[in-house]
Design a protein around this motif. Structure first.
Motif, PDB file in Angstrom:
ATOM      1  N   ALA A   1      -8.131  10.638 -15.977  1.00  0.00           N
ATOM      2  CA  ALA A   1      -9.634   9.919 -15.751  1.00  0.00           C
ATOM      3  C   ALA A   1      -9.912  10.105 -14.445  1.00  0.00           C
ATOM      4  CB  ALA A   1      -8.166   9.038 -15.366  1.00  0.00           C
ATOM      5  N   ASP A   2     -11.216   9.301 -14.226  1.00  0.00           N
ATOM      6  CA  ASP A   2     -12.116   9.267 -13.308  1.00  0.00           C
ATOM      7  C   ASP A   2     -11.530   7.938 -12.608  1.00  0.00           C
ATOM      8  OD1 ASP A   2     -14.465  11.252 -13.915  1.00  0.00           O
ATOM      9  OD2 ASP A   2     -14.466   9.260 -15.210  1.00  0.00           O
ATOM     10  N   LYS A   3     -11.237   7.699 -11.999  1.00  0.00           N
ATOM     11  CA  LYS A   3     -11.132   6.306 -11.503  1.00  0.00           C
ATOM     12  C   LYS A   3      -9.298   5.213 -12.493  1.00  0.00           C
ATOM     13  CE  LYS A   3     -13.042   2.387 -11.927  1.00  0.00           C
ATOM     14  NZ  LYS A   3     -14.551   1.272 -11.143  1.00  0.00           N
ATOM     15  N   VAL A   4      -8.359   4.882 -12.016  1.00  0.00           N
ATOM     16  CA  VAL A   4      -7.338   4.136 -12.676  1.00  0.00           C
ATOM     17  C   VAL A   4      -7.632   3.256 -11.725  1.00  0.00           C
ATOM     18  CG1 VAL A   4      -5.235   3.920 -12.688  1.00  0.00           C
ATOM     19  CG2 VAL A   4      -5.875   6.138 -13.196  1.00  0.00           C
ATOM     20  N   ILE A   5      -7.484   1.425 -12.641  1.00  0.00           N
ATOM     21  CA  ILE A   5      -7.637   0.326 -12.076  1.00  0.00           C
ATOM     22  C   ILE A   5      -6.077  -0.090 -11.807  1.00  0.00           C
ATOM     23  CG2 ILE A   5      -8.350  -2.334 -12.476  1.00  0.00           C
ATOM     24  CD1 ILE A   5     -10.647  -1.055 -13.819  1.00  0.00           C
ATOM     25  N   VAL A   6      -5.774  -0.616 -10.477  1.00  0.00           N
ATOM     26  CA  VAL A   6      -4.454  -1.002 -10.686  1.00  0.00           C
ATOM     27  C   VAL A   6      -4.345  -2.459 -10.366  1.00  0.00           C
ATOM     28  CG1 VAL A   6      -1.779  -0.215  -9.566  1.00  0.00           C
ATOM     29  CG2 VAL A   6      -3.360   1.028  -9.934  1.00  0.00           C
ATOM     30  N   VAL A   7      -3.290  -2.654 -11.293  1.00  0.00           N
ATOM     31  CA  VAL A   7      -2.556  -4.538 -10.895  1.00  0.00           C
ATOM     32  C   VAL A   7      -1.857  -4.719 -11.174  1.00  0.00           C
ATOM     33  CG1 VAL A   7      -2.805  -6.832 -12.213  1.00  0.00           C
ATOM     34  CG2 VAL A   7      -5.147  -5.321 -13.197  1.00  0.00           C
ATOM     35  N   ASP A   8      -0.966  -4.780  -9.262  1.00  0.00           N
ATOM     36  CA  ASP A   8      -0.190  -4.548  -9.585  1.00  0.00           C
ATOM     37  C   ASP A   8       0.858  -6.276  -8.540  1.00  0.00           C
ATOM     38  OD1 ASP A   8       2.271  -3.999  -7.897  1.00  0.00           O
ATOM     39  OD2 ASP A   8       1.812  -1.910  -7.878  1.00  0.00           O
TER      40      ASP A   8
ATOM     41  N   LEU B   1      -1.148  -1.903 -15.655  1.00  0.00           N
ATOM     42  CA  LEU B   1      -0.749  -2.659 -14.511  1.00  0.00           C
ATOM     43  C   LEU B   1       0.364  -2.219 -14.688  1.00  0.00           C
ATOM     44  CD1 LEU B   1      -3.030  -3.879 -16.307  1.00  0.00           C
ATOM     45  CD2 LEU B   1      -2.064  -5.966 -17.272  1.00  0.00           C
ATOM     46  N   GLY B   2       1.548  -3.835 -13.440  1.00  0.00           N
ATOM     47  CA  GLY B   2       3.402  -3.332 -13.538  1.00  0.00           C
ATOM     48  C   GLY B   2       3.290  -3.885 -12.165  1.00  0.00           C
ATOM     49  N   SER B   3       4.509  -3.360 -11.651  1.00  0.00           N
ATOM     50  CA  SER B   3       4.783  -3.653 -10.686  1.00  0.00           C
ATOM     51  C   SER B   3       5.329  -2.841  -9.764  1.00  0.00           C
ATOM     52  CB  SER B   3       6.410  -4.959 -10.286  1.00  0.00           C
ATOM     53  OG  SER B   3       6.919  -4.873  -9.279  1.00  0.00           O
ATOM     54  N   ASN B   4       4.778  -2.106  -8.456  1.00  0.00           N
ATOM     55  CA  ASN B   4       5.119  -0.764  -7.637  1.00  0.00           C
ATOM     56  C   ASN B   4       4.469   0.311  -8.951  1.00  0.00           C
ATOM     57  OD1 ASN B   4       5.972  -2.034  -5.425  1.00  0.00           O
ATOM     58  ND2 ASN B   4       7.606  -2.148  -6.870  1.00  0.00           N
ATOM     59  N   VAL B   5       3.577   0.494  -9.651  1.00  0.00           N
ATOM     60  CA  VAL B   5       2.885   1.331 -10.180  1.00  0.00           C
ATOM     61  C   VAL B   5       1.906   2.244  -9.789  1.00  0.00           C
ATOM     62  CG1 VAL B   5       4.131   0.338 -12.230  1.00  0.00           C
ATOM     63  CG2 VAL B   5       1.697   0.005 -11.556  1.00  0.00           C
ATOM     64  N   GLU B   6       0.991   2.204  -8.262  1.00  0.00           N
ATOM     65  CA  GLU B   6       0.531   2.769  -7.930  1.00  0.00           C
ATOM     66  C   GLU B   6       0.658   4.100  -7.448  1.00  0.00           C
ATOM     67  OE1 GLU B   6      -2.535   2.842  -4.688  1.00  0.00           O
ATOM     68  OE2 GLU B   6      -1.523   1.555  -4.400  1.00  0.00           O
ATOM     69  N   GLY B   7       1.620   4.682  -8.327  1.00  0.00           N
ATOM     70  CA  GLY B   7       2.218   6.049  -7.901  1.00  0.00           C
ATOM     71  C   GLY B   7       1.823   6.873  -9.394  1.00  0.00           C
ATOM     72  N   LEU B   8       1.717   5.826 -10.340  1.00  0.00           N
ATOM     73  CA  LEU B   8       1.610   6.872 -11.223  1.00  0.00           C
ATOM     74  C   LEU B   8      -0.269   7.592 -11.684  1.00  0.00           C
ATOM     75  CD1 LEU B   8       3.790   4.486 -14.128  1.00  0.00           C
ATOM     76  CD2 LEU B   8       4.475   6.321 -12.635  1.00  0.00           C
ATOM     77  N   ALA B   9      -0.848   6.682 -10.772  1.00  0.00           N
ATOM     78  CA  ALA B   9      -2.473   6.970 -11.264  1.00  0.00           C
ATOM     79  C   ALA B   9      -2.858   7.879 -10.651  1.00  0.00           C
ATOM     80  CB  ALA B   9      -3.291   6.849  -9.379  1.00  0.00           C
ATOM     81  N   GLY B  10      -2.471   9.616  -9.382  1.00  0.00           N
ATOM     82  CA  GLY B  10      -2.198  10.733  -9.911  1.00  0.00           C
ATOM     83  C   GLY B  10      -1.362  11.408 -11.117  1.00  0.00           C
ATOM     84  N   GLU B  11      -1.090  11.280 -11.304  1.00  0.00           N
ATOM     85  CA  GLU B  11      -0.822  11.742 -13.127  1.00  0.00           C
ATOM     86  C   GLU B  11      -1.944  11.066 -14.488  1.00  0.00           C
ATOM     87  OE1 GLU B  11       2.636  11.731 -16.633  1.00  0.00           O
ATOM     88  OE2 GLU B  11       2.622  10.518 -14.631  1.00  0.00           O
TER      89      GLU B  11
ATOM     90  N   LYS C   1      -7.653  -1.480  -6.743  1.00  0.00           N
ATOM     91  CA  LYS C   1      -6.749  -1.776  -6.661  1.00  0.00           C
ATOM     92  C   LYS C   1      -7.548  -3.463  -7.000  1.00  0.00           C
ATOM     93  CE  LYS C   1      -3.999  -0.246  -3.678  1.00  0.00           C
ATOM     94  NZ  LYS C   1      -2.604  -0.562  -2.307  1.00  0.00           N
ATOM     95  N   VAL C   2      -7.315  -4.499  -8.276  1.00  0.00           N
ATOM     96  CA  VAL C   2      -7.792  -5.759  -8.774  1.00  0.00           C
ATOM     97  C   VAL C   2      -6.103  -6.651  -8.111  1.00  0.00           C
ATOM     98  CG1 VAL C   2      -8.249  -6.993 -10.582  1.00  0.00           C
ATOM     99  CG2 VAL C   2      -8.654  -4.914 -10.029  1.00  0.00           C
ATOM    100  N   GLU C   3      -6.596  -7.727  -8.058  1.00  0.00           N
ATOM    101  CA  GLU C   3      -5.396  -9.256  -7.978  1.00  0.00           C
ATOM    102  C   GLU C   3      -5.646  -9.444  -9.402  1.00  0.00           C
ATOM    103  OE1 GLU C   3      -3.734 -12.507  -4.987  1.00  0.00           O
ATOM    104  OE2 GLU C   3      -6.148 -10.783  -4.592  1.00  0.00           O
ATOM    105  N   ALA C   4      -3.616  -9.457 -10.077  1.00  0.00           N
ATOM    106  CA  ALA C   4      -3.679 -10.315 -11.257  1.00  0.00           C
ATOM    107  C   ALA C   4      -4.487 -12.326 -10.525  1.00  0.00           C
ATOM    108  CB  ALA C   4      -2.384 -10.378 -11.466  1.00  0.00           C
ATOM    109  N   GLN C   5      -4.643 -13.210 -11.614  1.00  0.00           N
ATOM    110  CA  GLN C   5      -5.079 -14.091 -11.257  1.00  0.00           C
ATOM    111  C   GLN C   5      -4.476 -15.095 -12.315  1.00  0.00           C
ATOM    112  OE1 GLN C   5      -6.954 -15.049  -8.719  1.00  0.00           O
ATOM    113  NE2 GLN C   5      -7.483 -13.309  -8.728  1.00  0.00           N
ATOM    114  N   LEU C   6      -2.748 -15.250 -12.007  1.00  0.00           N
ATOM    115  CA  LEU C   6      -1.338 -15.681 -12.738  1.00  0.00           C
ATOM    116  C   LEU C   6      -1.047 -17.077 -11.791  1.00  0.00           C
ATOM    117  CD1 LEU C   6       0.250 -12.864 -14.218  1.00  0.00           C
ATOM    118  CD2 LEU C   6      -1.337 -13.992 -15.337  1.00  0.00           C
ATOM    119  N   SER C   7      -0.976 -18.080 -13.045  1.00  0.00           N
ATOM    120  CA  SER C   7      -0.413 -19.169 -12.612  1.00  0.00           C
ATOM    121  C   SER C   7       1.014 -19.560 -13.894  1.00  0.00           C
ATOM    122  CB  SER C   7      -1.480 -20.353 -12.950  1.00  0.00           C
ATOM    123  OG  SER C   7      -1.695 -20.617 -13.990  1.00  0.00           O
TER     124      SER C   7
END
Length: 379
Positions: A69-76, A53-63, A224-230
């Motif tokens: 990790a087989d997969k990384v779910i990113v909520v950006d 989770l974070g903002s502009n963090v997709e680039g950390l998935a490779g590490e 990529k998963v979209e955050a459901q926040l209000s």
């Protein structure tokens, strides 16, 4: 989450790790948990998934992929750039309720200790806090018990079936979560047989990081998963982050540690000064056993042991430490252990690679001079 049923165990699959990032950088605990999660996932025959989770963090998935990790779910989402309990707990619980992992691991950092209980309560499942060991495979778990408990071998051999609501339950696929109890005087193994996900916060530094694999880093899948926040979900608004400068001892990251114990009691200041001098020539830091912390001789950030830090330095020097089981559990995986103690029967010698029977106030100056001479010869 209205239709989420944590008791429908068969609906849950995969091992997940919450990958904590701060200012776009992964925490060291993430890599330890991913490495351990890889082992658990292999034992269960499932995938290992990192949750980022974070903002502009997709680039950390490779590490994360490079460590297993087989997969990384990113909520950006910009609202996740800085940690808040409300936002992170809401997003994590939503994703878990949708995808249903059977194991969810969190580092026992300040953030993890805040986040774990909140998520467990919302998901109506259990949480084992501050774990120091994790197992699924029964043979591996029994081997751990044989080496680290006083249970009779016959009792260990029969481990595997427990009573759950009056019925026999096979724990072969359950996560066995081990943590210190009663102030570190006992170790307790805990399972969560009735609900999923099985959740644990894990103490930083107790698990070993695997070697980085470039091929796996390149092959990791990203979802990529979209955050459901209000606005109603966000009860806290972070307007500014102010960092306080406080010098703490980095025991977990140190390659050389010189620890002192009750043996310095005859001259506390002198004993600590000797430890500091030895640590300085080694290029390391000073640690201490629990009695030195409880007596106020050293601050809590110096404590090594089950109720302190678990360390894996290249060299660990124990000065005047008898070697209680709580202390040994926190340092016995060091690459080289050197112990100095007056008592030749002290338990610390059981795990020491080199043992010196003698007065630490006489032995330590000799060690300091010997190391200085070797370093001078190499200069």
């Amino acid at each position: 989450m209205e239709n989420f049923d944590s008791s429908n165990i068969s609906a849950f699959k995969d091992v997940w790790v919450f990958c904590e990032q701060r200012e776009g950088k992964l925490m060291p605990t993430d890599l330890e948990l991913i490495s351990e999660g890889r082992k658990l996932a292999d034992e269960l025959g499932v995938d290992l998934v990192g949750l980022l989770l974070g903002s502009n963090v997709e680039g950390l998935a490779g590490e994360l992929g490079g460590y297993g990790a087989d997969k990384v779910i990113v909520v950006d989402d910009p609202r996740l750039a800085v940690y808040t309990t409300d936002a992170y707990a809401k997003v994590i619980c939503d994703v878990i309720a949708d995808k249903k992992p059977e194991i969810f691991l969190i580092g026992a950092t300040n953030i993890g200790r805040d986040l774990g209980p909140r998520c467990a309560a919302r998901l109506h499942t259990g949480l084992c806090a501050d774990c120091t060991h994790l197992d699924v495979d029964m043979d591996i778990y029994k081997d751990f018990l044989s080496k680290n408990s006083v249970l009779p071998e016959q009792r260990i051999a029969n481990v595997g079936i427990v009573k759950v609501k009056g019925e026999n339950h096979d724990v072969a696929r359950d996560l066995k979560m081990t943590r210190p109890a009663f102030g570190g005087n006992l170790m307790a193994s805990i399972i969560c047989p009735r609900f999923r996900p099985q959740m644990a916060t894990v103490r930083p530094g107790v698990l070993k990081k695997a070697a980085f694999d470039e091929a796996k880093a390149a092959a990791v899948a990203v979802e990529k998963v979209e955050a459901q926040l209000s606005d109603a979900d966000l009860k806290t608004n972070v307007t500014d982050v102010v960092k306080a400068a406080k010098k703490l001892v980095d025991l977990v990251g140190a390659e050389y540690i010189v620890s002192v114990g009750r043996g310095i009691s005859s001259d506390v200041e002198g004993g600590i000064k000797l430890a500091e001098e030895l640590a300085e020539v080694l290029g390391g830091v000073v640690g201490g056993s629990r009695p030195t912390i409880d007596s106020g001789w050293l601050s809590a950030d110096h404590q090594v042991g089950q109720t302190g830090k678990t360390v894996h330095p290249k060299v660990y020097v124990a000065l005047g430490i008898s070697g209680a089981i709580q202390h040994k559990a926190g340092m016995q995986e060091s690459e080289c252990i050197i112990a100095v103690n007056k008592n030749d029967a002290a338990p610390i010698f059981e795990v020491a690679d080199y043992g010196i029977t003698g007065d630490l106030f006489k032995v330590t100056p000799l060690l300091i001079e010997a190391i200085k001479e070797v370093k001078a010869a190499k200069a």
